[in-house]
Design a protein around this motif. Structure first.
Motif, short mmCIF file in Angstrom:
data_model
loop_
_atom_site.label_atom_id
_atom_site.label_comp_id
_atom_site.label_asym_id
_atom_site.label_seq_id
_atom_site.Cartn_x
_atom_site.Cartn_y
_atom_site.Cartn_z
N PRO A 1 -13.08 17.85 2.62
CA PRO A 1 -13.60 16.91 3.61
C PRO A 1 -12.80 16.96 4.91
O PRO A 1 -11.63 17.32 4.90
CB PRO A 1 -13.40 15.54 2.95
CG PRO A 1 -13.07 15.81 1.53
CD PRO A 1 -12.46 17.16 1.47
N PRO A 2 -13.45 16.59 6.01
CA PRO A 2 -12.69 16.47 7.26
C PRO A 2 -11.69 15.31 7.16
O PRO A 2 -11.80 14.47 6.27
CB PRO A 2 -13.78 16.17 8.30
CG PRO A 2 -14.93 15.64 7.54
CD PRO A 2 -14.86 16.25 6.18
N THR A 3 -10.74 15.27 8.09
CA THR A 3 -9.67 14.27 8.01
C THR A 3 -10.21 12.85 7.87
O THR A 3 -9.69 12.07 7.08
CB THR A 3 -8.77 14.39 9.24
OG1 THR A 3 -8.19 15.70 9.20
CG2 THR A 3 -7.66 13.35 9.22
N TYR A 4 -11.25 12.52 8.63
CA TYR A 4 -11.77 11.16 8.51
C TYR A 4 -12.97 11.07 7.57
O TYR A 4 -13.80 10.17 7.67
CB TYR A 4 -12.05 10.56 9.89
CG TYR A 4 -10.75 10.31 10.61
CD1 TYR A 4 -9.88 9.32 10.17
CD2 TYR A 4 -10.35 11.11 11.68
CE1 TYR A 4 -8.66 9.12 10.78
CE2 TYR A 4 -9.12 10.91 12.30
CZ TYR A 4 -8.28 9.92 11.84
OH TYR A 4 -7.05 9.71 12.43
N LEU B 1 -21.02 9.61 -3.12
CA LEU B 1 -20.86 9.81 -1.67
C LEU B 1 -19.87 10.92 -1.36
O LEU B 1 -19.99 11.61 -0.35
CB LEU B 1 -20.34 8.51 -1.04
CG LEU B 1 -21.34 7.57 -0.42
CD1 LEU B 1 -20.60 6.43 0.26
CD2 LEU B 1 -22.19 8.31 0.61
N GLU B 2 -18.84 11.07 -2.24
CA GLU B 2 -17.82 12.09 -1.96
C GLU B 2 -18.43 13.48 -1.89
O GLU B 2 -17.86 14.38 -1.28
CB GLU B 2 -16.69 12.02 -2.99
CG GLU B 2 -16.99 12.61 -4.38
CD GLU B 2 -17.62 11.60 -5.34
OE1 GLU B 2 -18.28 10.65 -4.87
OE2 GLU B 2 -17.47 11.78 -6.57
N TRP B 3 -19.60 13.66 -2.50
CA TRP B 3 -20.25 14.98 -2.50
C TRP B 3 -21.15 15.15 -1.28
O TRP B 3 -21.74 16.20 -1.09
CB TRP B 3 -21.05 15.18 -3.78
CG TRP B 3 -20.18 15.08 -5.00
CD1 TRP B 3 -20.15 14.05 -5.89
CD2 TRP B 3 -19.20 16.02 -5.45
NE1 TRP B 3 -19.21 14.29 -6.87
CE2 TRP B 3 -18.61 15.49 -6.62
CE3 TRP B 3 -18.74 17.26 -4.97
CZ2 TRP B 3 -17.60 16.16 -7.32
CZ3 TRP B 3 -17.74 17.92 -5.67
CH2 TRP B 3 -17.18 17.36 -6.82
N PHE C 1 -13.44 18.57 -12.21
CA PHE C 1 -14.68 18.09 -11.57
C PHE C 1 -14.51 18.03 -10.06
O PHE C 1 -15.40 18.45 -9.31
CB PHE C 1 -15.01 16.71 -12.15
CG PHE C 1 -16.32 16.13 -11.73
CD1 PHE C 1 -17.50 16.84 -11.88
CD2 PHE C 1 -16.40 14.85 -11.19
CE1 PHE C 1 -18.73 16.30 -11.52
CE2 PHE C 1 -17.62 14.30 -10.81
CZ PHE C 1 -18.78 15.03 -10.97
N TRP C 2 -13.39 17.47 -9.60
CA TRP C 2 -13.23 17.27 -8.15
C TRP C 2 -12.42 18.37 -7.47
O TRP C 2 -12.21 18.30 -6.27
CB TRP C 2 -12.61 15.89 -7.89
CG TRP C 2 -13.62 14.79 -8.06
CD1 TRP C 2 -14.72 14.55 -7.26
CD2 TRP C 2 -13.67 13.80 -9.08
NE1 TRP C 2 -15.43 13.47 -7.72
CE2 TRP C 2 -14.81 12.98 -8.84
CE3 TRP C 2 -12.86 13.50 -10.18
CZ2 TRP C 2 -15.15 11.90 -9.66
CZ3 TRP C 2 -13.20 12.44 -10.98
CH2 TRP C 2 -14.35 11.64 -10.72
N MET D 1 -15.55 7.68 -2.02
CA MET D 1 -16.66 7.17 -2.82
C MET D 1 -17.32 5.94 -2.21
O MET D 1 -18.45 5.61 -2.57
CB MET D 1 -16.17 6.81 -4.22
CG MET D 1 -15.98 8.01 -5.11
SD MET D 1 -15.51 7.42 -6.74
CE MET D 1 -15.82 8.87 -7.72
N ILE D 2 -16.61 5.23 -1.34
CA ILE D 2 -17.23 4.05 -0.73
C ILE D 2 -17.61 4.32 0.71
O ILE D 2 -18.06 3.42 1.42
CB ILE D 2 -16.32 2.81 -0.80
CG1 ILE D 2 -15.00 3.08 -0.11
CG2 ILE D 2 -16.10 2.37 -2.24
CD1 ILE D 2 -14.15 1.84 0.01
N GLY D 3 -17.41 5.54 1.17
CA GLY D 3 -17.80 5.88 2.53
C GLY D 3 -16.84 5.37 3.59
O GLY D 3 -17.26 5.03 4.70
N ALA D 4 -15.54 5.31 3.26
CA ALA D 4 -14.54 4.83 4.23
C ALA D 4 -13.74 6.00 4.79
O ALA D 4 -13.75 7.09 4.23
CB ALA D 4 -13.61 3.82 3.57
#
Lengths: 184, 544
Positions: free
Chosen positions: B513-516, B505-507, B408-409, B103-106
């Motif tokens: 998602p890829p590993t990173y 962002l998670e969407w 949801f997720w 969610m924070i793009g990390a």
């Protein structure tokens, strides 16, 4: 049939009436609040259900509305606080001249002694219409003296005295529970 | 479909490596989230099984299914397992672990190895707890009240205490990881005022993890010391004070209620805007309400002790403060409701759970007003009224939020869709079963049925039968999602990257998602919940 399905506990002390009054107020308030919120949710859910030609309209929020729905509940909460505190204050302050009964709790027994020296175990006989003050301690773990019909409860601790008082208003036989878990 | 099948071959966190080592030694926050998911689900069903045994015993007024000793162990271990090994880790350790970095793009949490360590600590505590359960159990009530726990109980108090002590460090480390991650690892442009509310609520929860859990650790250690080495801390026979224990215990255990409910509120704050296609109403009020709950929540602990022998004036203060903490919760409920106004509302499974959450949490919150009212609390404390109240918050609220979030997720976690029809059915069954189980307990409580009784007077039977009947319905409602989630991992429809067209962002990365997490570090130029700028895919718009 309704003997097995009571919806309201017997009211048998002077305290019971005042506790019930606040309880009824709280039930009414809860009904009002929950019915209000659930109705709004149902209306919005139906009226704005997703369908063709209906676009959501964006609204950021409203500080005025936020302050209103923070302040009004706060005022109501403080009112309930004060009402509850008044009842509690009376519950915790025994009237002068109350008959004193000494109680020792132990696993798993109530030992009660009247002022005149007469003893009872697990049962207590008191006259209607007279203030009774219990002075209680425990020999082992924490117990709790609870008579639902009187709406009173007080934990009974080892190593110290706790007190509670009541004035029965109706003759009858009522349950005395130990409300604090005390083992087997 | 061809593209979907093609994208399935793409490398992501699930198929990057295989084998047991790749899971047990992983430092990927998403894989650790799944480790937690499997473990807490296991403990949830153990705790649930114990609950069913409790309800079956209470079907009749006489003690017939189990003996009193066993019954005491059942409710003790039901509470300890559900609270410490399911509810507290539930949303933070599974959804939080998975989503905080996304969610924070990390790329990951700030301390990936510490994250793995917290799962191992959880497992050490959990295995010790299981050992306690299987070799005799503990009978003190989940609250460990002294002097019963230190001087009278002859069950495995020390073992259970140590299990919870170890597990506590897993919470502390998770909280530490979240706080540092949210402060230090936000993608460029992801300011605090753009944080999704899920993160605000996790931030608030983490503060409680960090400040509250050490107090529980110390308290349990003191119980162990008193029991093992005869130190007089809480036992009056040895010069101790039993009320000191209650103060210390509730100093953690009341805020722990907010550990359980705040993350759930975070989930609901994500779901309601998405399925209403609207910005959240009053973003900053909802965010600050989370922080307010976390702060004021630390000041109300002694409202568990109004009949415990505390001073009259202390009781007045704690009653007053308890009413203050109710205000931010009310603000949240009003804001979620207002968010739906003039929205475009869809009744997908996550939204049904959000409706369920708001309904049950509202009732749990309103009955909290009864318990904070001193005069009424004296009558209803330690009765089934309290049991009903906290189950409405912690099961009605927290578990509804957890299940809503899982649905949801789930497409993001597994890359597959769950079956929507079954999802809606399960949500409905849970809601009905829950109310049937716990609503009668409010009435039982006001009638004066004390908690922790294995036998009861016959006049309480009808309400107890209703409650037991409800619990079997609830059990079906909880089993269903487990079955169809497992089914969907193999047979579910392949999920798009953003099946709900949500803003987070998670969407904006692949599902799964890829590993990173992101191919390149995202640059955030938008606020949370800009649903006005997201268009719905054609098939969703046409849905009637």
């Amino acid at each position: 049939m309704f003997d097995n399905f009571p919806l309201w506990p017997v009211r048998a002390s002077t305290t019971a009436g005042s506790v019930d009054a606040l309880y009824i107020f709280l039930v009414a308030l809860s009904l009002f609040m929950s019915v209000g919120i659930f109705t709004m949710i149902c209306i919005f859910a139906l009226r704005y259900r997703r369908r063709k030609g209906l676009e959501a309209e964006q609204i950021e929020g409203s500080t005025l509305l936020e302050l209103t729905w923070s302040a009004i509940p706060l005022v109501i909460f403080l009112f309930i606080f004060a009402w509850g505190a008044v009842i509690y204050f009376k519950e915790r302050t025994a009237p002068r001249g109350a008959t004193q009964i000494y109680v020792v709790a132990k696993q798993w027994m109530w030992k009660l002694q009247h002022e005149e020296g007469q003893r009872e175990i697990n049962e207590l006989h008191v006259p209607v219409g007279r203030d009774v003050e219990m002075i209680m301690t425990s020999q082992d773990v924490i117990h709790s003296f609870y008579v639902p019909a009187f709406r009173i409860k007080q934990d009974v601790l080892p190593g110290r005295y706790t007190t509670l008082w009541f004035r029965p208003t109706r003759s009858g036989t009522y349950q005395l529970f130990c409300a604090e878990y005390c083992g087997t | 479909m061809a593209t979907a099948a093609f994208s399935h071959e793409r490398e992501h966190y699930l198929n990057k490596e295989y084998g047991i080592r790749s899971w047990l030694l992983t430092t990927d926050h998403k894989r650790i989230a799944l480790l937690y998911l499997v473990s807490i689900t296991f403990f949830f069903f153990i705790g649930g099984f114990l609950a069913l045994l409790i309800r079956l015993e209470l079907l009749t007024p006489a003690g017939d299914l189990v003996q009193a000793d066993t019954y005491n162990k059942l409710f003790t271990m039901h509470g300890q397992i559900m609270i410490f090994f399911f509810l507290i880790p539930s949303i933070p350790a599974v959804l939080g672990n998975f989503l905080v970095p996304l969610m924070i793009g990390a790329k990951d949490l700030a301390f990936p190895r510490i994250n793995l360590l917290s799962w191992y600590l959880y497992m050490c505590g959990g295995i010790l707890m299981l050992h306690t359960l299987l070799t005799g159990g503990v009978d003190t009530g989940w609250t460990f009240y002294t002097p019963f726990s230190t001087a009278f109980s002859d069950t495995k108090v020390i073992e259970a205490g140590v299990a919870i002590f170890i597990n506590g460090f897993s919470s502390i480390l998770t909280g530490l990881n979240f706080v540092v991650t949210i402060h230090r690892m936000r993608a460029p442009g992801m300011t605090f005022s753009r944080l999704p509310l899920f993160l605000w609520s996790h931030y608030a929860t983490s503060i409680i993890f960090l400040l509250g859990t050490p107090v529980l650790a110390i308290t349990l250690l003191l119980v162990v010391f008193e029991r093992a080495f005869n130190l007089g801390i809480f036992d009056p026979n040895r010069g101790g004070d039993p009320l000191l224990f209650q103060h210390l215990f509730w100093f953690y255990s009341h805020p722990a209620v907010y550990i359980m409910i705040l993350p759930s509120m975070g989930v609901v704050s994500e779901i309601v805007p998405c399925f209403s296609r609207k910005r959240i109403f009053g973003y900053s009020f909802v965010a600050m309400a989370s922080i307010g709950i976390a702060v004021i929540g630390f000041l109300v602990w002694a409202h568990h002790m109004f009949v415990a022998g505390m001073s009259l004036y202390a009781a007045l203060i704690f009653s007053f403060l308890s009413y203050l903490v109710a205000v931010p919760s009310a603000i949240k409920v009003f804001n979620w409701t207002a968010t739906m106004y003039k929205g475009s509302i869809s009744f997908s499974t996550p939204m049904l759970y959000a409706f369920g959450f708001i309904g049950l949490f509202t009732m749990g919150g309103l009955t909290g007003l009864f318990l904070a009212a001193l005069g009424v609390d004296v009558h209803v404390t330690d009765t089934y009224f309290v049991i009903a109240h906290f189950h409405y918050i912690m099961v009605g609220g927290a578990v509804m939020g957890y299940l809503g979030g899982m649905h949801f997720w789930w497409p993001k976690i597994s890359g597959r869709m769950y079956p929507e029809g079954w999802g809606r059915l399960a949500a409905l069954i849970v809601f009905i079963g829950f109310n049937l189980t716990f609503f009668p307990q409010f009435i039982l409580g006001y009638l004066g049925m004390p908690r922790r009784y294995w036998q009861y007077p016959p006049e309480f039977q009808v309400l107890n039968v209703l409650s037991t009947a409800g619990s079997t319905i609830l059990a079906v409602g909880y089993l269903l999602p487990m079955v169809y989630f497992l089914w969907s991992m193999r047979y579910g429809k392949i999920a798009d990257d953003n099946p709900w067209n949500a803003t987070g962002l998670e969407w904006r990365t692949a599902s799964p998602p890829p590993t990173y997490n992101f191919e390149e570090t995202p640059l955030v130029t938008w606020e949370a919940y800009e649903y006005d700028k997201m268009t719905l895919p054609a098939e969703v718009t046409l849905e009637r």
